[in-house]
Design a protein around this motif. Structure first.
Motif, PDB file in Angstrom:
ATOM      1  N   UNK A 246       0.836  -1.200   0.000  1.00 21.77           N
ATOM      2  CA  UNK A 246       0.000   0.000   0.000  1.00 21.77           C
ATOM      3  C   UNK A 246       0.871   1.251   0.000  1.00 21.77           C
ATOM      4  N   UNK A 247       1.968   1.184   0.767  1.00 18.99           N
ATOM      5  CA  UNK A 247       2.869   2.337   0.833  1.00 18.99           C
ATOM      6  C   UNK A 247       3.506   2.610  -0.531  1.00 18.99           C
ATOM      7  N   UNK A 248       3.918   1.549  -1.219  1.00 18.68           N
ATOM      8  CA  UNK A 248       4.509   1.714  -2.557  1.00 18.68           C
ATOM      9  C   UNK A 248       3.488   2.358  -3.499  1.00 18.68           C
ATOM     10  N   UNK A 249       2.235   1.878  -3.433  1.00 21.09           N
ATOM     11  CA  UNK A 249       1.191   2.409  -4.324  1.00 21.09           C
ATOM     12  C   UNK A 249       0.889   3.875  -4.010  1.00 21.09           C
ATOM     13  N   UNK A 250       0.771   4.202  -2.714  1.00 21.60           N
ATOM     14  CA  UNK A 250       0.481   5.591  -2.342  1.00 21.60           C
ATOM     15  C   UNK A 250       1.638   6.511  -2.740  1.00 21.60           C
ATOM     16  N   UNK A 251       2.874   6.024  -2.566  1.00 27.25           N
ATOM     17  CA  UNK A 251       4.060   6.809  -2.913  1.00 27.25           C
ATOM     18  C   UNK A 251       4.072   7.100  -4.416  1.00 27.25           C
ATOM     19  N   UNK A 252       3.578   6.143  -5.179  1.00 28.74           N
ATOM     20  CA  UNK A 252       3.610   6.249  -6.643  1.00 28.74           C
ATOM     21  C   UNK A 252       2.458   7.118  -7.166  1.00 28.74           C
ATOM     22  N   UNK A 253       1.238   6.880  -6.665  1.00 27.56           N
ATOM     23  CA  UNK A 253       0.069   7.516  -7.262  1.00 27.56           C
ATOM     24  C   UNK A 253      -0.550   8.636  -6.420  1.00 27.56           C
ATOM     25  N   UNK A 254      -0.403   8.613  -5.095  1.00 26.21           N
ATOM     26  CA  UNK A 254      -1.012   9.652  -4.242  1.00 26.21           C
ATOM     27  C   UNK A 254       0.043  10.222  -3.305  1.00 26.21           C
ATOM     28  N   UNK A 255       0.955  10.994  -3.873  1.00 27.28           N
ATOM     29  CA  UNK A 255       2.087  11.495  -3.091  1.00 27.28           C
ATOM     30  C   UNK A 255       1.661  12.371  -1.917  1.00 27.28           C
ATOM     31  N   UNK A 256       0.599  13.202  -2.137  1.00 27.95           N
ATOM     32  CA  UNK A 256       0.180  14.120  -1.066  1.00 27.95           C
ATOM     33  C   UNK A 256      -0.347  13.343   0.142  1.00 27.95           C
ATOM     34  N   UNK A 257      -1.131  12.301  -0.142  1.00 29.12           N
ATOM     35  CA  UNK A 257      -1.669  11.477   0.960  1.00 29.12           C
ATOM     36  C   UNK A 257      -0.515  10.763   1.667  1.00 29.12           C
ATOM     37  N   UNK A 258       0.447  10.292   0.872  1.00 28.14           N
ATOM     38  CA  UNK A 258       1.600   9.589   1.437  1.00 28.14           C
ATOM     39  C   UNK A 258       2.376  10.494   2.387  1.00 28.14           C
TER      40      UNK A 258
ATOM     41  N   UNK B 222       0.187  11.198   5.639  1.00 22.42           N
ATOM     42  CA  UNK B 222       0.096  10.102   6.607  1.00 22.42           C
ATOM     43  C   UNK B 222       1.428   9.864   7.309  1.00 22.42           C
ATOM     44  N   UNK B 223       2.522  10.110   6.580  1.00 22.17           N
ATOM     45  CA  UNK B 223       3.857  10.014   7.167  1.00 22.17           C
ATOM     46  C   UNK B 223       4.109   8.691   7.863  1.00 22.17           C
ATOM     47  N   UNK B 224       4.534   8.783   9.112  1.00 21.31           N
ATOM     48  CA  UNK B 224       4.938   7.588   9.869  1.00 21.31           C
ATOM     49  C   UNK B 224       3.732   6.702  10.198  1.00 21.31           C
ATOM     50  N   UNK B 225       2.520   7.275  10.183  1.00 21.85           N
ATOM     51  CA  UNK B 225       1.345   6.489  10.574  1.00 21.85           C
ATOM     52  C   UNK B 225       0.961   5.438   9.544  1.00 21.85           C
ATOM     53  N   UNK B 226       1.442   5.616   8.303  1.00 20.62           N
ATOM     54  CA  UNK B 226       1.113   4.614   7.281  1.00 20.62           C
ATOM     55  C   UNK B 226       1.817   3.275   7.547  1.00 20.62           C
ATOM     56  N   UNK B 227       3.170   3.252   7.693  1.00 21.71           N
ATOM     57  CA  UNK B 227       3.781   1.959   8.041  1.00 21.71           C
ATOM     58  C   UNK B 227       3.327   1.448   9.402  1.00 21.71           C
ATOM     59  N   UNK B 228       2.848   2.365  10.260  1.00 23.86           N
ATOM     60  CA  UNK B 228       2.389   1.926  11.586  1.00 23.86           C
ATOM     61  C   UNK B 228       1.052   1.178  11.546  1.00 23.86           C
ATOM     62  N   UNK B 229       0.382   1.153  10.370  1.00 21.94           N
ATOM     63  CA  UNK B 229      -0.841   0.334  10.254  1.00 21.94           C
ATOM     64  C   UNK B 229      -0.470  -1.129  10.527  1.00 21.94           C
ATOM     65  N   UNK B 230       0.781  -1.489  10.214  1.00 23.88           N
ATOM     66  CA  UNK B 230       1.264  -2.862  10.468  1.00 23.88           C
ATOM     67  C   UNK B 230       1.066  -3.228  11.931  1.00 23.88           C
TER      68      UNK B 230
ATOM     69  N   UNK C 122      15.588   6.741   0.395  1.00 29.73           N
ATOM     70  CA  UNK C 122      15.466   8.169   0.708  1.00 29.73           C
ATOM     71  C   UNK C 122      15.522   9.039  -0.546  1.00 29.73           C
ATOM     72  N   UNK C 123      15.854   8.444  -1.696  1.00 26.50           N
ATOM     73  CA  UNK C 123      15.974   9.239  -2.926  1.00 26.50           C
ATOM     74  C   UNK C 123      14.590   9.568  -3.456  1.00 26.50           C
ATOM     75  N   UNK C 124      14.348  10.854  -3.660  1.00 27.49           N
ATOM     76  CA  UNK C 124      13.004  11.291  -4.038  1.00 27.49           C
ATOM     77  C   UNK C 124      12.878  11.428  -5.559  1.00 27.49           C
ATOM     78  N   UNK C 125      12.916  10.304  -6.277  1.00 25.86           N
ATOM     79  CA  UNK C 125      12.796  10.341  -7.740  1.00 25.86           C
ATOM     80  C   UNK C 125      11.366  10.680  -8.134  1.00 25.86           C
ATOM     81  N   UNK C 126      11.199  11.273  -9.297  1.00 26.84           N
ATOM     82  CA  UNK C 126       9.838  11.484  -9.800  1.00 26.84           C
ATOM     83  C   UNK C 126       9.310  10.120 -10.223  1.00 26.84           C
ATOM     84  N   UNK C 127       8.029   9.891 -10.032  1.00 28.92           N
ATOM     85  CA  UNK C 127       7.401   8.604 -10.352  1.00 28.92           C
ATOM     86  C   UNK C 127       8.154   7.445  -9.708  1.00 28.92           C
ATOM     87  N   UNK C 128       8.420   7.569  -8.435  1.00 32.17           N
ATOM     88  CA  UNK C 128       9.203   6.547  -7.725  1.00 32.17           C
ATOM     89  C   UNK C 128       8.511   5.189  -7.805  1.00 32.17           C
ATOM     90  N   UNK C 129       9.264   4.177  -8.174  1.00 31.81           N
ATOM     91  CA  UNK C 129       8.739   2.809  -8.196  1.00 31.81           C
ATOM     92  C   UNK C 129       9.316   2.001  -7.044  1.00 31.81           C
TER      93      UNK C 129
END
Lengths: 187, 43
Positions: A87-99, A102-110, B26-33
């Motif tokens: 979920x974190x990978x997906x949010x980081x990729x598609x919803x950066x603002x939400x990611x 949420x900050x530290x609280x997202x991995x803390x869902x674990x 920690x690297x903030x790439x655009x469209x990070x995978x």
């Protein structure tokens, strides 16, 4: 048990946060603004529903036939942990603002007890697949509902004239206590 | 048969560690995978 009954009970009278006291950390931590509360609630809903489905099948078709039910807690924690990371990978990729919000609280869902609690309660209550699905969705919806309600109140309290010793967390905890009394039907 | 849950636990642990290491980049790439590489390294 009737499905409507399960839905209403899990949503209100047996609310996972205010009557079972699970998931208190994100309840206090992410309820400063309504936006972060709703995104936290939706993330929890997604993780709970998907991990409940997977753990249900793992328990009934793998652990029960091999007589290894005692492994359920370890297995369920690992399923939840891998889901949260995905979920974190997906949010980081598609919803950066939400990611970022949420900050530290997202991995803390674990380590959110509400997630593991709901998944384990599905097993202990011996639900059928449909009942399990309704219970998971309504419990996580109850979590989202309560966290949203609480964040709205905290936003209002922030702008009101609160006596100095009660400002910040004390008044938030008193508000949470009154909400818990209401949800536990003591008032 | 009894070893299957144990194997699954080990595999899930490896998957979780792998995904966590990807998320800690920690690297903030655009469209990070979550690839743990610089954008230039990916080419």
């Amino acid at each position: 048990m009737n499905l409507v009954n399960i839905f209403i009970t899990a949503l209100l009278t047996e609310n996972v946060v205010l009557t079972k006291f699970l998931g208190i950390c994100p309840f206090i931590g992410t309820s400063k603004s309504r936006k972060s509360a709703i995104s936290m609630g939706l993330s929890v809903m997604l993780v709970v529903t998907l991990s409940s489905i997977i753990t249900y099948f793992l328990y009934h078709y793998l652990l029960v036939p091999t007589n290894t039910e005692y492994l359920k807690t370890v297995l369920f924690v690992l399923v939840i942990a891998s889901f949260v990371q995905l979920l974190e990978i997906l949010l980081k990729r598609y919803f950066k603002s939400i990611h970022k919000m949420l900050g530290i609280y997202l991995p803390l869902i674990t380590t959110n007890c509400a997630v593991l609690g709901i998944v384990l309660l599905n097993i202990t209550n011996d639900f059928s697949f449909i009942e399990m699905l309704v219970y998971s969705v309504s419990s996580s919806l109850g979590f989202t509902f309560v966290i949203y309600l609480f964040s709205s109140m905290r936003e209002k309290i922030e702008n009101s004239d609160v006596p100095a010793p009660f400002r910040g967390y004390p008044i938030a905890l008193i508000t949470a206590a009154i909400m818990a009394l209401l949800f536990s039907r003591y008032v | 048969m009894i070893v299957i849950p144990f194997i699954l636990i080990i595999l899930l642990s490896i998957l979780t560690i792998y995904l966590t290491s990807k998320n800690n980049c920690k690297r903030d790439c655009k469209n990070c995978m979550g690839c743990n590489l610089y954008k230039e390294d990916r080419k």
